[in-house]
Design a protein around this motif. Sequence first.
Motif, PDB file in Angstrom:
ATOM      1  N   THR A  46       0.849  -1.184   0.000  1.00  0.00           N
ATOM      2  CA  THR A  46       0.000   0.000   0.000  1.00  0.00           C
ATOM      3  C   THR A  46       0.886   1.234   0.000  1.00  0.00           C
ATOM      4  O   THR A  46       1.749   1.387   0.851  1.00  0.00           O
ATOM      5  N   GLY A  47       0.671   2.102  -0.959  1.00  0.00           N
ATOM      6  CA  GLY A  47       1.480   3.310  -1.069  1.00  0.00           C
ATOM      7  C   GLY A  47       0.738   4.523  -0.539  1.00  0.00           C
ATOM      8  O   GLY A  47      -0.351   4.432   0.017  1.00  0.00           O
ATOM      9  N   ALA A  48       1.327   5.664  -0.736  1.00  0.00           N
ATOM     10  CA  ALA A  48       0.715   6.934  -0.347  1.00  0.00           C
ATOM     11  C   ALA A  48      -0.074   7.486  -1.519  1.00  0.00           C
ATOM     12  O   ALA A  48       0.156   7.119  -2.668  1.00  0.00           O
ATOM     13  N   SER A  49      -1.011   8.381  -1.232  1.00  0.00           N
ATOM     14  CA  SER A  49      -1.798   8.972  -2.313  1.00  0.00           C
ATOM     15  C   SER A  49      -2.163  10.408  -1.968  1.00  0.00           C
ATOM     16  O   SER A  49      -2.156  10.811  -0.809  1.00  0.00           O
ATOM     17  N   CYS A  50      -2.483  11.165  -3.010  1.00  0.00           N
ATOM     18  CA  CYS A  50      -2.881  12.559  -2.867  1.00  0.00           C
ATOM     19  C   CYS A  50      -3.912  12.850  -3.951  1.00  0.00           C
ATOM     20  O   CYS A  50      -3.732  12.464  -5.105  1.00  0.00           O
ATOM     21  N   LEU A  51      -5.016  13.505  -3.582  1.00  0.00           N
ATOM     22  CA  LEU A  51      -6.104  13.802  -4.504  1.00  0.00           C
ATOM     23  C   LEU A  51      -6.316  15.305  -4.540  1.00  0.00           C
ATOM     24  O   LEU A  51      -6.436  15.944  -3.496  1.00  0.00           O
ATOM     25  N   ARG A  52      -6.351  15.885  -5.757  1.00  0.00           N
ATOM     26  CA  ARG A  52      -6.589  17.322  -5.922  1.00  0.00           C
ATOM     27  C   ARG A  52      -7.751  17.528  -6.882  1.00  0.00           C
ATOM     28  O   ARG A  52      -7.903  16.789  -7.846  1.00  0.00           O
ATOM     29  N   TRP A  53      -8.570  18.551  -6.621  1.00  0.00           N
ATOM     30  CA  TRP A  53      -9.733  18.859  -7.446  1.00  0.00           C
ATOM     31  C   TRP A  53      -9.440  20.081  -8.298  1.00  0.00           C
ATOM     32  O   TRP A  53      -8.789  21.034  -7.846  1.00  0.00           O
ATOM     33  N   SER A  60     -11.427  22.754 -11.416  1.00  0.00           N
ATOM     34  CA  SER A  60     -12.721  23.143 -11.969  1.00  0.00           C
ATOM     35  C   SER A  60     -12.844  22.855 -13.454  1.00  0.00           C
ATOM     36  O   SER A  60     -13.952  22.789 -13.974  1.00  0.00           O
ATOM     37  N   ASN A  61     -11.701  22.684 -14.148  1.00  0.00           N
ATOM     38  CA  ASN A  61     -11.799  22.358 -15.573  1.00  0.00           C
ATOM     39  C   ASN A  61     -10.732  21.350 -15.973  1.00  0.00           C
ATOM     40  O   ASN A  61      -9.726  21.170 -15.286  1.00  0.00           O
ATOM     41  N   LEU A  62     -10.965  20.710 -17.096  1.00  0.00           N
ATOM     42  CA  LEU A  62     -10.091  19.636 -17.566  1.00  0.00           C
ATOM     43  C   LEU A  62      -8.707  20.155 -17.917  1.00  0.00           C
ATOM     44  O   LEU A  62      -7.708  19.489 -17.658  1.00  0.00           O
ATOM     45  N   ARG A  63      -8.624  21.328 -18.490  1.00  0.00           N
ATOM     46  CA  ARG A  63      -7.322  21.878 -18.890  1.00  0.00           C
ATOM     47  C   ARG A  63      -6.387  22.007 -17.687  1.00  0.00           C
ATOM     48  O   ARG A  63      -5.221  21.619 -17.758  1.00  0.00           O
ATOM     49  N   GLU A  64      -6.877  22.541 -16.595  1.00  0.00           N
ATOM     50  CA  GLU A  64      -6.043  22.691 -15.393  1.00  0.00           C
ATOM     51  C   GLU A  64      -5.634  21.328 -14.838  1.00  0.00           C
ATOM     52  O   GLU A  64      -4.504  21.149 -14.388  1.00  0.00           O
ATOM     53  N   ALA A  65      -6.555  20.364 -14.854  1.00  0.00           N
ATOM     54  CA  ALA A  65      -6.260  19.031 -14.331  1.00  0.00           C
ATOM     55  C   ALA A  65      -5.183  18.336 -15.158  1.00  0.00           C
ATOM     56  O   ALA A  65      -4.239  17.755 -14.607  1.00  0.00           O
ATOM     57  N   VAL A  66      -5.290  18.411 -16.479  1.00  0.00           N
ATOM     58  CA  VAL A  66      -4.292  17.778 -17.350  1.00  0.00           C
ATOM     59  C   VAL A  66      -2.949  18.488 -17.212  1.00  0.00           C
ATOM     60  O   VAL A  66      -1.901  17.842 -17.190  1.00  0.00           O
ATOM     61  N   HIS A  67      -2.966  19.805 -17.086  1.00  0.00           N
ATOM     62  CA  HIS A  67      -1.725  20.561 -16.902  1.00  0.00           C
ATOM     63  C   HIS A  67      -1.029  20.127 -15.602  1.00  0.00           C
ATOM     64  O   HIS A  67       0.187  19.912 -15.579  1.00  0.00           O
ATOM     65  N   ALA A  68      -1.789  19.968 -14.536  1.00  0.00           N
ATOM     66  CA  ALA A  68      -1.215  19.524 -13.257  1.00  0.00           C
ATOM     67  C   ALA A  68      -0.669  18.098 -13.373  1.00  0.00           C
ATOM     68  O   ALA A  68       0.427  17.806 -12.885  1.00  0.00           O
ATOM     69  N   ALA A  69      -1.410  17.208 -14.025  1.00  0.00           N
ATOM     70  CA  ALA A  69      -0.950  15.824 -14.195  1.00  0.00           C
ATOM     71  C   ALA A  69       0.344  15.786 -14.991  1.00  0.00           C
ATOM     72  O   ALA A  69       1.264  15.016 -14.672  1.00  0.00           O
ATOM     73  N   GLU A  70       0.437  16.612 -16.011  1.00  0.00           N
ATOM     74  CA  GLU A  70       1.660  16.674 -16.809  1.00  0.00           C
ATOM     75  C   GLU A  70       2.833  17.193 -15.980  1.00  0.00           C
ATOM     76  O   GLU A  70       3.953  16.699 -16.093  1.00  0.00           O
ATOM     77  N   ARG A  71       2.583  18.173 -15.127  1.00  0.00           N
ATOM     78  CA  ARG A  71       3.625  18.675 -14.228  1.00  0.00           C
ATOM     79  C   ARG A  71       4.112  17.572 -13.297  1.00  0.00           C
ATOM     80  O   ARG A  71       5.315  17.410 -13.088  1.00  0.00           O
ATOM     81  N   PHE A  72       3.177  16.793 -12.722  1.00  0.00           N
ATOM     82  CA  PHE A  72       3.552  15.697 -11.825  1.00  0.00           C
ATOM     83  C   PHE A  72       4.340  14.621 -12.573  1.00  0.00           C
ATOM     84  O   PHE A  72       5.297  14.062 -12.053  1.00  0.00           O
ATOM     85  N   ARG A  73       3.945  14.332 -13.823  1.00  0.00           N
ATOM     86  CA  ARG A  73       4.661  13.329 -14.622  1.00  0.00           C
ATOM     87  C   ARG A  73       6.087  13.778 -14.901  1.00  0.00           C
ATOM     88  O   ARG A  73       7.032  13.011 -14.732  1.00  0.00           O
ATOM     89  N   ARG A  74       6.253  15.023 -15.307  1.00  0.00           N
ATOM     90  CA  ARG A  74       7.606  15.535 -15.593  1.00  0.00           C
ATOM     91  C   ARG A  74       8.486  15.495 -14.347  1.00  0.00           C
ATOM     92  O   ARG A  74       9.659  15.116 -14.419  1.00  0.00           O
ATOM     93  N   ARG A  75       7.913  15.871 -13.203  1.00  0.00           N
ATOM     94  CA  ARG A  75       8.683  15.853 -11.951  1.00  0.00           C
ATOM     95  C   ARG A  75       9.104  14.424 -11.598  1.00  0.00           C
ATOM     96  O   ARG A  75      10.239  14.192 -11.190  1.00  0.00           O
ATOM     97  N   ALA A  76       8.203  13.455 -11.782  1.00  0.00           N
ATOM     98  CA  ALA A  76       8.544  12.058 -11.498  1.00  0.00           C
ATOM     99  C   ALA A  76       9.643  11.572 -12.439  1.00  0.00           C
ATOM    100  O   ALA A  76      10.568  10.872 -12.012  1.00  0.00           O
ATOM    101  N   GLN A  77       9.572  11.953 -13.706  1.00  0.00           N
ATOM    102  CA  GLN A  77      10.600  11.519 -14.647  1.00  0.00           C
ATOM    103  C   GLN A  77      11.955  12.149 -14.327  1.00  0.00           C
ATOM    104  O   GLN A  77      12.982  11.505 -14.496  1.00  0.00           O
TER     105      GLN A  77
END
Length: 81
Positions: A39-46, A48-65
């Motif tokens: 079982t790992g750790a998790s974090c959930l963020r909300w 208001s629009n898809l563009r902001e959510a995808v932008h944040a996910a891309e930021r998290f992906r780049r940081r992980a890489q």
Amino acid sequence: MLNLLLHTPTSRRFYRVEVSDNLFGEYTVLREWGLQGQTGASCLRWFSNLREAVHAAERFRRRAQRRGYALSAADAGGTQS
């Protein structure tokens, strides 16, 4: 909706980023990380629009890489559900 799975090639660590919509018209970005098989750790963020959510996910992906994670072969392009 969008699911990215990253792993470290030399160890059993994983990092997952998932973008999905919810019943309230918002979008969520779920991040999970840890060791495979445990079982790992998790974090959930909300957002208001898809563009902001995808932008944040891309930021998290780049940081992980930058930290040594690579896209898993099964999810190299992301999966849509």
